[in-house]
Design a protein around this motif. Structure first.
Motif, PDB file in Angstrom:
ATOM      1  N   LEU A 306     -14.498 -11.296  -5.768  1.00 37.95           N
ATOM      2  CA  LEU A 306     -13.411 -10.678  -5.005  1.00 37.95           C
ATOM      3  C   LEU A 306     -12.927 -11.590  -3.886  1.00 37.95           C
ATOM      4  O   LEU A 306     -11.730 -11.754  -3.662  1.00 37.95           O
ATOM      5  CB  LEU A 306     -13.874  -9.336  -4.430  1.00 37.95           C
ATOM      6  N   GLY A 307     -13.858 -12.167  -3.160  1.00 38.12           N
ATOM      7  CA  GLY A 307     -13.502 -13.118  -2.108  1.00 38.12           C
ATOM      8  C   GLY A 307     -13.049 -12.472  -0.806  1.00 38.12           C
ATOM      9  O   GLY A 307     -12.768 -11.274  -0.751  1.00 38.12           O
ATOM     10  N   PRO A 308     -12.939 -13.276   0.247  1.00 41.61           N
ATOM     11  CA  PRO A 308     -12.672 -12.739   1.585  1.00 41.61           C
ATOM     12  C   PRO A 308     -11.240 -12.277   1.814  1.00 41.61           C
ATOM     13  O   PRO A 308     -10.956 -11.680   2.848  1.00 41.61           O
ATOM     14  CB  PRO A 308     -13.006 -13.924   2.510  1.00 41.61           C
ATOM     15  N   ASP A 309     -10.322 -12.536   0.880  1.00 42.82           N
ATOM     16  CA  ASP A 309      -8.939 -12.104   1.063  1.00 42.82           C
ATOM     17  C   ASP A 309      -8.601 -10.848   0.269  1.00 42.82           C
ATOM     18  O   ASP A 309      -7.456 -10.387   0.285  1.00 42.82           O
ATOM     19  CB  ASP A 309      -7.981 -13.230   0.655  1.00 42.82           C
ATOM     20  N   SER A 310      -9.594 -10.298  -0.403  1.00 39.58           N
ATOM     21  CA  SER A 310      -9.352  -9.138  -1.261  1.00 39.58           C
ATOM     22  C   SER A 310      -9.418  -7.833  -0.478  1.00 39.58           C
ATOM     23  O   SER A 310     -10.432  -7.557   0.178  1.00 39.58           O
ATOM     24  CB  SER A 310     -10.397  -9.098  -2.382  1.00 39.58           C
ATOM     25  N   PRO A 311      -8.396  -6.983  -0.545  1.00 38.46           N
ATOM     26  CA  PRO A 311      -8.504  -5.675   0.097  1.00 38.46           C
ATOM     27  C   PRO A 311      -9.592  -4.818  -0.520  1.00 38.46           C
ATOM     28  O   PRO A 311     -10.200  -3.993   0.169  1.00 38.46           O
ATOM     29  CB  PRO A 311      -7.112  -5.061  -0.114  1.00 38.46           C
ATOM     30  N   VAL A 312      -9.873  -5.024  -1.814  1.00 34.65           N
ATOM     31  CA  VAL A 312     -10.944  -4.254  -2.458  1.00 34.65           C
ATOM     32  C   VAL A 312     -12.299  -4.626  -1.854  1.00 34.65           C
ATOM     33  O   VAL A 312     -13.151  -3.752  -1.628  1.00 34.65           O
ATOM     34  CB  VAL A 312     -10.937  -4.476  -3.983  1.00 34.65           C
ATOM     35  N   ALA A 313     -12.517  -5.909  -1.577  1.00 37.12           N
ATOM     36  CA  ALA A 313     -13.780  -6.325  -0.966  1.00 37.12           C
ATOM     37  C   ALA A 313     -13.981  -5.641   0.378  1.00 37.12           C
ATOM     38  O   ALA A 313     -15.078  -5.138   0.681  1.00 37.12           O
ATOM     39  CB  ALA A 313     -13.809  -7.847  -0.795  1.00 37.12           C
ATOM     40  N   TRP A 314     -12.941  -5.599   1.195  1.00 36.97           N
ATOM     41  CA  TRP A 314     -13.067  -4.975   2.507  1.00 36.97           C
ATOM     42  C   TRP A 314     -13.162  -3.448   2.396  1.00 36.97           C
ATOM     43  O   TRP A 314     -13.842  -2.806   3.206  1.00 36.97           O
ATOM     44  CB  TRP A 314     -11.901  -5.400   3.401  1.00 36.97           C
ATOM     45  N   HIS A 315     -12.527  -2.874   1.402  1.00 40.74           N
ATOM     46  CA  HIS A 315     -12.683  -1.440   1.129  1.00 40.74           C
ATOM     47  C   HIS A 315     -14.136  -1.118   0.775  1.00 40.74           C
ATOM     48  O   HIS A 315     -14.724  -0.148   1.293  1.00 40.74           O
ATOM     49  CB  HIS A 315     -11.744  -1.039  -0.016  1.00 40.74           C
ATOM     50  N   LEU A 316     -14.727  -1.927  -0.123  1.00 38.81           N
ATOM     51  CA  LEU A 316     -16.129  -1.713  -0.495  1.00 38.81           C
ATOM     52  C   LEU A 316     -17.044  -1.851   0.725  1.00 38.81           C
ATOM     53  O   LEU A 316     -18.001  -1.076   0.898  1.00 38.81           O
ATOM     54  CB  LEU A 316     -16.536  -2.701  -1.580  1.00 38.81           C
ATOM     55  N   PHE A 317     -16.756  -2.840   1.537  1.00 32.59           N
ATOM     56  CA  PHE A 317     -17.535  -3.045   2.758  1.00 32.59           C
ATOM     57  C   PHE A 317     -17.434  -1.822   3.667  1.00 32.59           C
ATOM     58  O   PHE A 317     -18.433  -1.365   4.241  1.00 32.59           O
ATOM     59  CB  PHE A 317     -17.016  -4.301   3.455  1.00 32.59           C
ATOM     60  N   ASP A 361     -11.673   1.890  -6.352  1.00 37.32           N
ATOM     61  CA  ASP A 361     -10.266   2.302  -6.332  1.00 37.32           C
ATOM     62  C   ASP A 361     -10.001   3.558  -5.512  1.00 37.32           C
ATOM     63  O   ASP A 361      -8.891   4.092  -5.528  1.00 37.32           O
ATOM     64  CB  ASP A 361      -9.772   2.516  -7.762  1.00 37.32           C
ATOM     65  N   ARG A 362     -10.998   4.047  -4.788  1.00 37.39           N
ATOM     66  CA  ARG A 362     -10.782   5.257  -3.991  1.00 37.39           C
ATOM     67  C   ARG A 362     -11.891   5.385  -2.948  1.00 37.39           C
ATOM     68  O   ARG A 362     -12.930   4.728  -3.047  1.00 37.39           O
ATOM     69  CB  ARG A 362     -10.755   6.508  -4.871  1.00 37.39           C
ATOM     70  N   THR A 363     -11.670   6.244  -1.959  1.00 31.56           N
ATOM     71  CA  THR A 363     -12.669   6.463  -0.918  1.00 31.56           C
ATOM     72  C   THR A 363     -13.485   7.721  -1.194  1.00 31.56           C
ATOM     73  O   THR A 363     -13.036   8.637  -1.893  1.00 31.56           O
ATOM     74  CB  THR A 363     -11.997   6.617   0.460  1.00 31.56           C
ATOM     75  N   LEU A 364     -14.669   7.740  -0.651  1.00 35.64           N
ATOM     76  CA  LEU A 364     -15.481   8.953  -0.675  1.00 35.64           C
ATOM     77  C   LEU A 364     -14.837  10.023   0.201  1.00 35.64           C
ATOM     78  O   LEU A 364     -14.429   9.734   1.328  1.00 35.64           O
ATOM     79  CB  LEU A 364     -16.875   8.670  -0.117  1.00 35.64           C
ATOM     80  N   LEU A 529      -5.908   2.812  -0.998  1.00 35.41           N
ATOM     81  CA  LEU A 529      -7.235   3.096  -1.544  1.00 35.41           C
ATOM     82  C   LEU A 529      -7.847   4.374  -0.977  1.00 35.41           C
ATOM     83  O   LEU A 529      -8.969   4.741  -1.344  1.00 35.41           O
ATOM     84  CB  LEU A 529      -8.160   1.908  -1.281  1.00 35.41           C
ATOM     85  N   GLY A 530      -7.133   5.026  -0.066  1.00 33.34           N
ATOM     86  CA  GLY A 530      -7.566   6.332   0.409  1.00 33.34           C
ATOM     87  C   GLY A 530      -8.049   6.392   1.832  1.00 33.34           C
ATOM     88  O   GLY A 530      -8.464   7.459   2.290  1.00 33.34           O
ATOM     89  N   HIS A 531      -8.000   5.290   2.562  1.00 31.12           N
ATOM     90  CA  HIS A 531      -8.433   5.307   3.953  1.00 31.12           C
ATOM     91  C   HIS A 531      -7.310   5.907   4.797  1.00 31.12           C
ATOM     92  O   HIS A 531      -6.317   5.241   5.098  1.00 31.12           O
ATOM     93  CB  HIS A 531      -8.802   3.907   4.428  1.00 31.12           C
ATOM     94  N   ALA A 532      -7.487   7.148   5.167  1.00 29.03           N
ATOM     95  CA  ALA A 532      -6.398   7.880   5.831  1.00 29.03           C
ATOM     96  C   ALA A 532      -6.298   7.543   7.314  1.00 29.03           C
ATOM     97  O   ALA A 532      -5.210   7.594   7.891  1.00 29.03           O
ATOM     98  CB  ALA A 532      -6.608   9.377   5.658  1.00 29.03           C
ATOM     99  N   ALA A 533      -7.421   7.231   7.943  1.00 28.85           N
ATOM    100  CA  ALA A 533      -7.431   6.944   9.373  1.00 28.85           C
ATOM    101  C   ALA A 533      -7.790   5.480   9.580  1.00 28.85           C
ATOM    102  O   ALA A 533      -8.953   5.083   9.422  1.00 28.85           O
ATOM    103  CB  ALA A 533      -8.428   7.848  10.098  1.00 28.85           C
ATOM    104  N   ILE A 534      -6.790   4.677   9.892  1.00 29.64           N
ATOM    105  CA  ILE A 534      -6.995   3.248  10.138  1.00 29.64           C
ATOM    106  C   ILE A 534      -6.385   2.921  11.491  1.00 29.64           C
ATOM    107  O   ILE A 534      -5.252   3.318  11.780  1.00 29.64           O
ATOM    108  CB  ILE A 534      -6.328   2.376   9.057  1.00 29.64           C
ATOM    109  N   ARG A 535      -7.140   2.221  12.315  1.00 28.76           N
ATOM    110  CA  ARG A 535      -6.618   1.839  13.621  1.00 28.76           C
ATOM    111  C   ARG A 535      -6.949   0.381  13.890  1.00 28.76           C
ATOM    112  O   ARG A 535      -7.883  -0.177  13.306  1.00 28.76           O
ATOM    113  CB  ARG A 535      -7.199   2.722  14.728  1.00 28.76           C
TER     114      ARG A 535
END
Length: 568
Positions: A306-317, A361-364, A529-535
């Motif tokens: 995935l690498g450090p530029d992937s939004p999926v990688a940061w979502h998983l993190f 592909d989605r959040t808990l 990806l489902g993150h509703a609250a991002i600041r």
């Protein structure tokens, strides 16, 4: 009654998974590395440690000298008025850890941070004054570590710090900024106001030379007489008296509290991530369990691809953090007072099962604790702040990762002997129970508050040391360390680049993006990806590390800090 009940539940815990991975071979020569190195959050402290290495001191000696120097030049974050955790790896791969966390006065009760209305006190009300001060542990930790692994005389370790305090040091921009932002603690005590503010109460400017003769005298006394001069002498009585005088109710500190303090050896907490053995500090720190949980839950995913530029990688993190912090908040506390199921929490099968809850592909919908084998409730506590971290590796192969803290900027605001006293007790949960269930991290007399500090050692698949790392920044610490390890192990980044990676912090349902970082561009993708609250926010980030490359050491400090790595 509750305390006796919980103590009765406590049982010996097998905290370490280290036995599952072979230790590296013993050094075949007196020198494993071409030079020793120190990385610390202030270059003058790093130089103090490097000076000790040049004089033939061990990594432990240099770490102690660094901690003492930070008392002088970084008074807002750490020092002898606070506590810390020490993780040591020998040249043979054996791991030792010492708990120098502060303790609550014996007379403290679970209602310490509740107001007359039964509600939690406002954070700054709780911080300022004696109510928040725990018995400092850093000097007891240092004395214990030195007795076991020191090479130079105890007094020699104090020389750099004494020189800085006596002859003066230049106030950095970061130091000035803290003084300007936090005058309620920086200038709370008349001694602090006289030392760091002018006659009009304005913080000294960056570039001002500061001399602290009171601290120089304190350090000279402890250098001559040993750590006992701090705990059993006039200084200990002064600390107890000042803290008691500023404690409005609930368990005033006594001289006996100071004199009775002891640093404790604890079993290390180790786990394996992609064949790398990662070891850190166990309870009362939540650092190692949380770092390991974040990482091992991610093992089913190909983070490297995935690498450090992937939004999926940061979502998983982000999702892995949510699960790890749910367990942390429920279970981690002082193991001398409550049973902490450490081995269960770092069990690979358990963590891989937790990882299967994460979808790319989605959040808990909700991140809940994974174990229900103890009846307790998560507690309420304000966010942690402050702290300093430093790492040392000597030529003989000894490695030390040491996190030191007084908690918030300038701690409680109370000064004694030229240094600030911590406000570590605000790391306890302010609410002792919820819905009839005890909070693991509630206040008790003599108890140590839960910490996020995560001093860490990493060994490669061949069993040899590859990285010494740790961070400062309150509850973000496990995230900073886990991010650095993903960068180093999965993304194969040089250690300086791994420390420069942006930080995404998501211990609950809100994702906090490091303001001004490249992660801001990923916010739309994370929202999809489902993150509703991002600041976006500034985060208290400050990581230090040393990587091992054959016989060479590669040191780095967080580019957001004033830190530096210095060779001996």
């Amino acid at each position: 009654m509750l305390q006796r009940f919980l103590l009765g539940l406590a049982a010996p815990l097998a905290l370490s998974a280290c036995a599952s991975v072979p230790a590296p071979p013993s050094a075949s020569s007196p020198s494993l590395y071409d030079t020793g190195m120190v990385s610390a959050a202030d270059p003058r402290a790093a130089e103090a440690g490097a000076e000790i290495l040049r004089k033939g001191g061990s990594a432990t000696d240099a770490a102690i000298a660094t901690m003492l120097a930070l008392t002088v030049v970084e008074p807002q974050s750490s020092g002898i008025g606070g506590g810390g955790f020490y993780v040591r790896g020998g040249a043979d791969g054996a791991i030792e850890t010492i708990d120098g966390r502060e303790t609550a006065p014996a007379a403290a009760t679970p209602r310490r941070f509740l107001g007359a209305d039964g509600k939690p006190l406002p954070f700054r009300t709780a911080v300022i004054g004696g109510r928040s001060v725990g018995v400092p542990g850093n000097l007891a930790l240092a004395a214990k570590a030195h007795a076991e692994h020191g090479k130079l005389a105890w007094a020699a370790l104090f020389a750099p710090a004494i020189r800085l305090a006596r002859d003066g040091w230049v106030l950095s921009q970061r130091g000035h900024d803290f003084l300007q932002r936090q005058p309620d603690t920086g200038a709370h005590d008349a001694a602090g106001k006289a030392l760091f503010y002018d006659a009009a109460g304005v913080a000294l400017p960056a570039g001002a030379r500061v001399r602290n003769p009171a601290l120089a005298r304190t350090l000279e006394t402890i250098a001559r007489q040993g750590a006992g001069a701090f705990y059993q002498g006039p200084l200990g009585r002064e600390i107890a008296g000042k803290v008691a005088a500023e404690t409005p109710d609930d368990g005033r500190m006594s001289a006996a509290d100071i004199a009775g303090y002891a640093a404790k050896e604890r079993p290390p907490v180790c786990g394996v991530y992609r064949a790398y053995r990662i070891c850190g500090m166990g309870p009362p720190s939540s650092g190692a369990t949380t770092v390991l949980a974040i990482l091992i839950q991610l093992e089913p995913f190909d983070m490297a691809a995935l690498g450090p530029d992937s939004p999926v990688a940061w979502h998983l993190f982000a999702e892995s953090q949510r699960l790890a912090y749910a367990d942390r908040d429920l279970y981690l506390a002082d193991p001398d007072f409550v049973p902490v199921p450490v081995q269960s929490l770092i069990d690979p099968e358990y963590l891989h099962a937790r990882g299967r809850l994460i979808a790319p592909d989605r959040t808990l919908p909700q991140a809940l604790p994974g174990r229900r084998d103890l009846a307790r409730a998560p507690g309420f506590g304000p966010p942690e702040n402050g702290t300093s971290h430093f790492v040392v590796v000597d030529r003989a192969g000894e490695a030390v990762s040491y996190t030191s803290t007084i908690e918030s900027a300038f701690g409680s605001g109370i000064m004694a002997g030229g240094f600030y006293l911590n406000n570590e007790l605000t790391d306890f949960s302010f609410v002792p129970e919820q819905n009839g269930a005890a909070v693991a991290n509630g206040v008790w007399g003599g108890k140590r508050p839960r910490s996020s500090m995560a001093p860490t050692l990493v060994y490669g698949p061949d069993g040899k040391l590859v990285l010494v790392v740790g961070a400062a920044g309150g509850a973000t610490i496990p995230v900073q360390v886990a991010r650095a390890l993903i960068g180093f192990i999965d993304w194969r980044l040089p250690i300086a680049d791994a420390l420069a990676l942006p930080v995404l912090y998501s211990p609950g349902d809100t994702v906090t993006i490091e303001q001004g970082s490249k992660l801001e561009a990923l916010i739309p993708a994370l929202a999809k990806l489902g993150h509703a609250a991002i600041r976006k926010a500034e985060l208290p980030l400050k990581t230090n590390a040393i990587a091992v490359k054959g016989r060479a050491l590669d040191g780095a400090a967080d580019p957001r800090s004033e830190g530096r790595a210095i060779s001996q």
